[in-house]
Design a protein around this motif. Structure first.
Motif, PDB file in Angstrom:
ATOM      1  N   ALA A 133      32.864  -0.215 -26.150  1.00 34.56           N
ATOM      2  CA  ALA A 133      31.914  -0.889 -27.036  1.00 34.56           C
ATOM      3  C   ALA A 133      32.573  -1.251 -28.370  1.00 34.56           C
ATOM      4  N   LEU A 134      33.391  -0.349 -28.896  1.00 33.08           N
ATOM      5  CA  LEU A 134      34.078  -0.616 -30.150  1.00 33.08           C
ATOM      6  C   LEU A 134      35.060  -1.781 -30.014  1.00 33.08           C
ATOM      7  N   ALA A 135      35.689  -1.907 -28.866  1.00 34.37           N
ATOM      8  CA  ALA A 135      36.646  -2.998 -28.642  1.00 34.37           C
ATOM      9  C   ALA A 135      35.964  -4.357 -28.712  1.00 34.37           C
ATOM     10  N   VAL A 136      34.711  -4.410 -28.333  1.00 33.52           N
ATOM     11  CA  VAL A 136      33.938  -5.659 -28.446  1.00 33.52           C
ATOM     12  C   VAL A 136      33.566  -5.902 -29.902  1.00 33.52           C
ATOM     13  N   PHE A 137      33.220  -4.830 -30.602  1.00 34.62           N
ATOM     14  CA  PHE A 137      32.798  -4.927 -32.004  1.00 34.62           C
ATOM     15  C   PHE A 137      33.943  -5.389 -32.906  1.00 34.62           C
ATOM     16  N   ALA A 138      35.134  -4.817 -32.720  1.00 35.17           N
ATOM     17  CA  ALA A 138      36.284  -5.121 -33.587  1.00 35.17           C
ATOM     18  C   ALA A 138      37.560  -5.050 -32.768  1.00 35.17           C
ATOM     19  N   PRO A 139      37.893  -6.119 -32.059  1.00 30.29           N
ATOM     20  CA  PRO A 139      39.061  -6.085 -31.169  1.00 30.29           C
ATOM     21  C   PRO A 139      40.398  -5.976 -31.889  1.00 30.29           C
ATOM     22  N   GLU A 140      40.420  -6.201 -33.197  1.00 34.99           N
ATOM     23  CA  GLU A 140      41.688  -6.103 -33.927  1.00 34.99           C
ATOM     24  C   GLU A 140      42.162  -4.668 -34.098  1.00 34.99           C
ATOM     25  N   VAL A 141      41.258  -3.711 -33.884  1.00 38.43           N
ATOM     26  CA  VAL A 141      41.619  -2.295 -33.954  1.00 38.43           C
ATOM     27  C   VAL A 141      41.817  -1.774 -32.539  1.00 38.43           C
ATOM     28  N   HIS A 142      42.908  -1.082 -32.314  1.00 37.07           N
ATOM     29  CA  HIS A 142      43.129  -0.457 -31.005  1.00 37.07           C
ATOM     30  C   HIS A 142      42.459   0.919 -31.036  1.00 37.07           C
ATOM     31  N   TRP A 143      41.217   0.941 -30.585  1.00 31.98           N
ATOM     32  CA  TRP A 143      40.367   2.119 -30.717  1.00 31.98           C
ATOM     33  C   TRP A 143      40.848   3.291 -29.867  1.00 31.98           C
ATOM     34  N   ASP A 144      41.529   2.988 -28.772  1.00 31.99           N
ATOM     35  CA  ASP A 144      42.074   4.102 -27.985  1.00 31.99           C
ATOM     36  C   ASP A 144      43.121   4.862 -28.790  1.00 31.99           C
ATOM     37  N   ARG A 145      43.953   4.132 -29.523  1.00 33.95           N
ATOM     38  CA  ARG A 145      44.964   4.777 -30.359  1.00 33.95           C
ATOM     39  C   ARG A 145      44.304   5.523 -31.528  1.00 33.95           C
ATOM     40  N   PHE A 168      42.853  17.940 -25.510  1.00 39.93           N
ATOM     41  CA  PHE A 168      42.168  16.682 -25.790  1.00 39.93           C
ATOM     42  C   PHE A 168      40.723  16.704 -25.284  1.00 39.93           C
ATOM     43  N   GLU A 169      40.488  17.465 -24.226  1.00 38.01           N
ATOM     44  CA  GLU A 169      39.140  17.548 -23.658  1.00 38.01           C
ATOM     45  C   GLU A 169      38.236  18.470 -24.461  1.00 38.01           C
ATOM     46  N   ASP A 170      38.778  19.140 -25.467  1.00 35.10           N
ATOM     47  CA  ASP A 170      38.015  20.125 -26.234  1.00 35.10           C
ATOM     48  C   ASP A 170      37.382  19.558 -27.496  1.00 35.10           C
ATOM     49  N   ALA A 171      37.533  18.271 -27.738  1.00 40.68           N
ATOM     50  CA  ALA A 171      36.918  17.650 -28.914  1.00 40.68           C
ATOM     51  C   ALA A 171      36.305  16.322 -28.519  1.00 40.68           C
ATOM     52  N   ASP A 172      35.049  16.144 -28.845  1.00 40.83           N
ATOM     53  CA  ASP A 172      34.320  14.905 -28.569  1.00 40.83           C
ATOM     54  C   ASP A 172      34.204  14.132 -29.879  1.00 40.83           C
ATOM     55  N   ILE A 173      34.873  12.980 -29.950  1.00 37.77           N
ATOM     56  CA  ILE A 173      34.965  12.208 -31.184  1.00 37.77           C
ATOM     57  C   ILE A 173      34.017  11.015 -31.140  1.00 37.77           C
ATOM     58  N   ARG A 174      33.235  10.873 -32.206  1.00 36.99           N
ATOM     59  CA  ARG A 174      32.391   9.696 -32.400  1.00 36.99           C
ATOM     60  C   ARG A 174      32.892   8.955 -33.628  1.00 36.99           C
ATOM     61  N   ILE A 175      33.252   7.704 -33.452  1.00 30.93           N
ATOM     62  CA  ILE A 175      33.824   6.895 -34.528  1.00 30.93           C
ATOM     63  C   ILE A 175      32.771   5.946 -35.073  1.00 30.93           C
ATOM     64  N   ASP A 176      32.640   5.914 -36.396  1.00 29.93           N
ATOM     65  CA  ASP A 176      31.760   4.950 -37.056  1.00 29.93           C
ATOM     66  C   ASP A 176      32.624   3.784 -37.525  1.00 29.93           C
ATOM     67  N   PRO A 177      32.510   2.623 -36.898  1.00 31.47           N
ATOM     68  CA  PRO A 177      33.415   1.520 -37.217  1.00 31.47           C
ATOM     69  C   PRO A 177      33.140   0.868 -38.568  1.00 31.47           C
ATOM     70  N   GLU A 178      31.955   1.030 -39.092  1.00 35.70           N
ATOM     71  CA  GLU A 178      31.607   0.388 -40.359  1.00 35.70           C
ATOM     72  C   GLU A 178      31.870   1.294 -41.554  1.00 35.70           C
ATOM     73  N   ALA A 179      31.594   2.570 -41.408  1.00 36.62           N
ATOM     74  CA  ALA A 179      31.791   3.501 -42.520  1.00 36.62           C
ATOM     75  C   ALA A 179      33.231   3.968 -42.651  1.00 36.62           C
ATOM     76  N   GLY A 180      34.047   3.753 -41.613  1.00 38.12           N
ATOM     77  CA  GLY A 180      35.425   4.252 -41.638  1.00 38.12           C
ATOM     78  C   GLY A 180      35.491   5.754 -41.539  1.00 38.12           C
ATOM     79  N   THR A 181      34.575   6.339 -40.763  1.00 41.89           N
ATOM     80  CA  THR A 181      34.519   7.788 -40.595  1.00 41.89           C
ATOM     81  C   THR A 181      34.480   8.140 -39.119  1.00 41.89           C
ATOM     82  N   PHE A 182      34.658   9.415 -38.821  1.00 41.66           N
ATOM     83  CA  PHE A 182      34.469   9.911 -37.459  1.00 41.66           C
ATOM     84  C   PHE A 182      33.979  11.346 -37.527  1.00 41.66           C
TER      85      PHE A 182
END
Length: 230
Positions: A133-145, A168-182
């Motif tokens: 979903a983030l890749a559609v919102f802002a494709p210029e950012v490589h969200w997987d990285r 890696f499976e021990d942390a569930d990350i939610r990224i806020d693309p507008e606030a620049g936070t996670f």
């Protein structure tokens, strides 16, 4: 860049350049660690320690050797916490007093996609849904990285406080693309002692600029009576 993610009272320093003078400035015990390394590795190692000592100097702390311990985490002087990171063309470090921070974690990565199959290795199924979903919102950012980088920053806070691995499976990350936070929800068994509750959920910040994605987690001490471990 890094100073925008972890403001004062922490101190940060970064460089986009390597120099032979940084290698020559290594303490003998630091130089011994990379004595057999290729020049590129020595320059990375020296450059990030140069940044760390600049950050320490801004806090009034004299330069000391920063030798890696288990898992490569640097051994900071008593009374300090910090974090280092380096990737192609960038080295950075952040340092703070333990009276202000329980832990600090920073990571920098090239703003490039992860290699084939790596996203599945470093992410949870629900994270992959969000990444698409983030890749559609802002494709210029490589969200997987960026997701990978955020988990690295979380690990750099977790490990010094627990001395336990965090997968890696021990942390569930939610990224806020507008606030620049996670936000990182740690799924592993919480640490024992005064840090346990503080490690269940960690808040971080990120930015994407100059071909890099950079993430940071600053675990502040919120009460004057918090236990301080030296």
């Amino acid at each position: 860049m890094i100073e925008e993610l972890i403001p004062a009272p922490a101190s940060a320093a970064h460089t986009f350049l390597d120099s032979e003078s940084a290698v020559q400035a290594l303490f003998p015990e630091e130089a011994a660690v990379v004595a057999r390394a290729v020049p590129k590795r020595r320059q990375e190692y020296a450059g990030v320690r140069m940044c760390a000592r600049r950050a320490m100097n801004a806090l009034g702390v004299p330069p000391v050797a920063l030798v890696p311990g288990r898992r490569g985490a640097p051994r900071w002087p008593a009374g300090l916490v910090g974090s280092m990171t380096h990737c192609a063309g960038y080295r950075a470090a952040v340092v703070g007093h333990v009276r202000d921070y329980r832990g600090l974690g920073v990571d920098a990565e090239p703003n490039e996609p992860l290699g084939d199959g790596l996203l599945e290795y470093v992410s949870l199924p629900q994270e992959r849904v969000r990444i698409r979903a983030l890749a559609v919102f802002a494709p210029e950012v490589h969200w997987d990285r960026l997701l990978f980088s955020a988990k690295e920053s979380v690990f750099k806070v977790w490990y010094p406080l627990t001395e336990r691995e965090l997968g890696f499976e021990d942390a569930d990350i939610r990224i806020d693309p507008e606030a620049g936070t996670f936000t990182a929800h740690v799924l592993a068994v919480p640490a024992e002692g005064p840090d346990g509750e503080h490690l269940k959920v960690m808040e971080g910040r990120w930015l994407c600029r100059d071909g890099l994605v950079v993430t940071a987690v600053a675990l502040r001490r919120t009460h004057p009576g918090d236990a301080v471990r030296y």
